[in-house]
Design a protein around this motif. Structure first.
Motif, short mmCIF file in Angstrom:
data_model
loop_
_atom_site.label_atom_id
_atom_site.label_comp_id
_atom_site.label_asym_id
_atom_site.label_seq_id
_atom_site.Cartn_x
_atom_site.Cartn_y
_atom_site.Cartn_z
N CYS A 211 -1.23 3.20 -7.29
CA CYS A 211 -0.58 4.22 -6.45
C CYS A 211 -1.59 5.25 -5.96
O CYS A 211 -2.65 5.44 -6.56
CB CYS A 211 0.51 4.93 -7.24
SG CYS A 211 1.74 3.82 -7.95
N VAL B 188 -1.18 -1.22 -2.84
CA VAL B 188 -1.06 0.21 -3.10
C VAL B 188 0.26 0.68 -2.52
O VAL B 188 0.51 0.54 -1.31
CB VAL B 188 -2.22 1.01 -2.49
CG1 VAL B 188 -2.05 2.50 -2.76
CG2 VAL B 188 -3.57 0.51 -3.01
N VAL C 266 -4.68 7.95 0.50
CA VAL C 266 -5.54 6.81 0.18
C VAL C 266 -6.71 6.71 1.15
O VAL C 266 -7.85 6.46 0.76
CB VAL C 266 -4.72 5.51 0.15
CG1 VAL C 266 -5.63 4.31 -0.13
CG2 VAL C 266 -3.62 5.58 -0.90
#
Length: 446
Positions: free
Chosen positions: A265, A310, A346
């Motif tokens: 995550c 993810v 991210v």
């Protein structure tokens, strides 16, 4: 010039396609991608969207780990707010977790309640996970037939009494049942015995909370899951991996043919234990955010292909449940709200590490789509749904919780500088606007 007229033509000097980054024109007809051709071909469209020089065309992201919480705990989140937040973050498909709603999605009747609440509120497409809890083995096949994408279980206390955790024998029983009809089990892997033996110190110190959820709890549970999957031949998926020490075991299991996939995550890839302020309970999640070295190894696990996808594990709650007055990690609800911010979080870290945007998008779009079998999602290719995001990878912003679409303005990213701005999101070729236009997805139909 092409004489066929599409409903929409998108022209982009940079687009992330299955064949790599290309300069393309994308023709959209009846909500599907009908053509992907070199830029300059001159496709004709009733509408034309030309991206700016600083923008990249992405496939819409697929987030297969979202807690919407409606009905029953709708004050925590809801379908309208969650799906608007998703669209603002470039996410065009979410798969909703079977808890923390009331009732949980552990029977077909409960699934129908959830769908009735979602159908007129979804701004993006929505699918559903079922739940595997003690005593509902007989419900798994009917839920599968009703279109859920798989089944979530906990191996330790879920935090809510209506969603019990599976003991080892129940895990094997349910995996064997799912194997009979090709079902997928997705697993919150923490070992209850290890958690019980860990020190449980209430208070504001993050180090004490971290000690209460040791990495050994994850590795022990993952070992049990691998053994169950090996024995039954079942297909299993490790949710929200935070423990990088488990990666060699995962690699070995895969090498021998165990059917295992893994996710992590944004919070595990961008936040680290050394920089969590004491009392900052917005950072609390289970399993917890661990140390910097652990984070570095998670990134290496992604690069090596040991971690497949993810997804956010968007797990919101009201501000009060986060215990802001006391800052007590033991008492605060665990979960990070990040559905709108996942891509930027991210990408900000990936950029710093030299990871290309195409790889990030693969982990957050094509990868989750493949996990749940959404063949028309996750790519800019002919035949796919025209789910698209216009992304400015060099633009920056500061996270202001009050400007997020999440129902509650609680996030550990408050005040954080992030890179990457989603400027526009299209669902089946239409801008996600002020009216719900998402559809409810069934396994095997999209």
């Amino acid at each position: 010039m092409s004489t066929a007229t599409h409903d929409l033509v998108v022209r982009a000097a940079r687009a992330l396609t299955p064949d790599g980054e290309r300069a393309v024109e994308v023709g959209v007809t009846d909500g599907r991608i009908a053509a992907v051709v070199p830029l300059g071909t001159g496709l004709a469209g009733a509408e034309v969207l030309e991206l700016a020089e600083d923008e990249v065309l992405l496939p819409g992201l697929v987030d297969s780990h979202v807690h919407v919480n409606e009905p029953g705990r709708t004050e925590w989140e809801g379908f309208a707010t969650a799906t608007r937040a998703a669209a603002a973050g470039g996410v065009t498909t979410i798969v909703d977790m079977p808890l923390n709603s009331l009732p949980p999605t552990t029977s077909v009747a409960n699934l129908e309640v959830k769908k009735q609440r979602a159908v007129d509120q979804a701004f993006v497409d929505v699918g559903f996970w079922g739940g595997a809890v003690p005593g509902n083995t007989a419900d798994l096949r009917p839920l599968h037939d009703a279109g859920v994408f798989g089944f979530k279980c906990f191996l330790a206390d879920s935090g809510v009494p209506e969603f019990g955790h599976l003991e080892t024998d129940e895990l094997r029983t349910d995996l064997a049942e799912l194997t009979a009809f090709g079902g997928l089990l997705i697993v919150h892997a923490e070992d209850p015995g290890t958690l019980e033996d860990a020190p449980q110190e209430p208070g504001r110190a993050y180090k004490d909370f971290l000690a209460s959820r040791p990495a050994k709890a994850e590795s022990t549970a993952i070992a049990a899951l691998i053994d169950a999957a090996r024995t039954t031949g079942g297909r299993a998926h490790v949710l929200h991996l935070s423990d990088a020490d488990s990666l060699p075991m995962i690699a070995a299991a895969r090498a021998e043919g165990v059917r295992l996939t893994v996710e992590t995550c944004p919070h595990y890839l961008s936040l680290d234990a050394d920089h969590v302020p004491d009392g900052a309970t917005a950072y609390k999640c289970c399993p917890p955010i661990r140390e910097q070295d652990n984070q570095d190894r998670l990134w290496q696990g992604l690069r090596d292909g040991l971690i497949d996808i993810v997804v956010t594990d968007h797990s919101p709650a009201t501000a009060e449940l986060k215990q802001p007055a006391s800052g007590d990690f033991a008492e605060a609800w665990g979960g990070v709200a990040s559905l709108q911010l996942g891509l930027a979080v991210v990408w900000t870290e990936a950029r710093r590490r030299g990871v290309p945007l195409a790889q990030v998008v693969g982990w957050m779009s094509a990868g989750p789509a493949a996990l749940v079998g959404l063949e028309r999602k996750g790519g800019i290719a002919v035949g796919k749904d025209a789910d698209l995001a216009v992304f400015a990878p060099d633009a920056t912003f500061v996270v202001d919780p009050t400007r997020l679409h999440h129902k509650n303005p609680v996030t550990p990213y408050a005040g954080r500088d992030l890179t990457g701005v989603v400027r526009r999101t299209l669902l089946r070729g239409r801008d996600v606007g002020d009216e719900p236009a998402g559809t409810l997805l069934r396994r095997g139909e999209a």
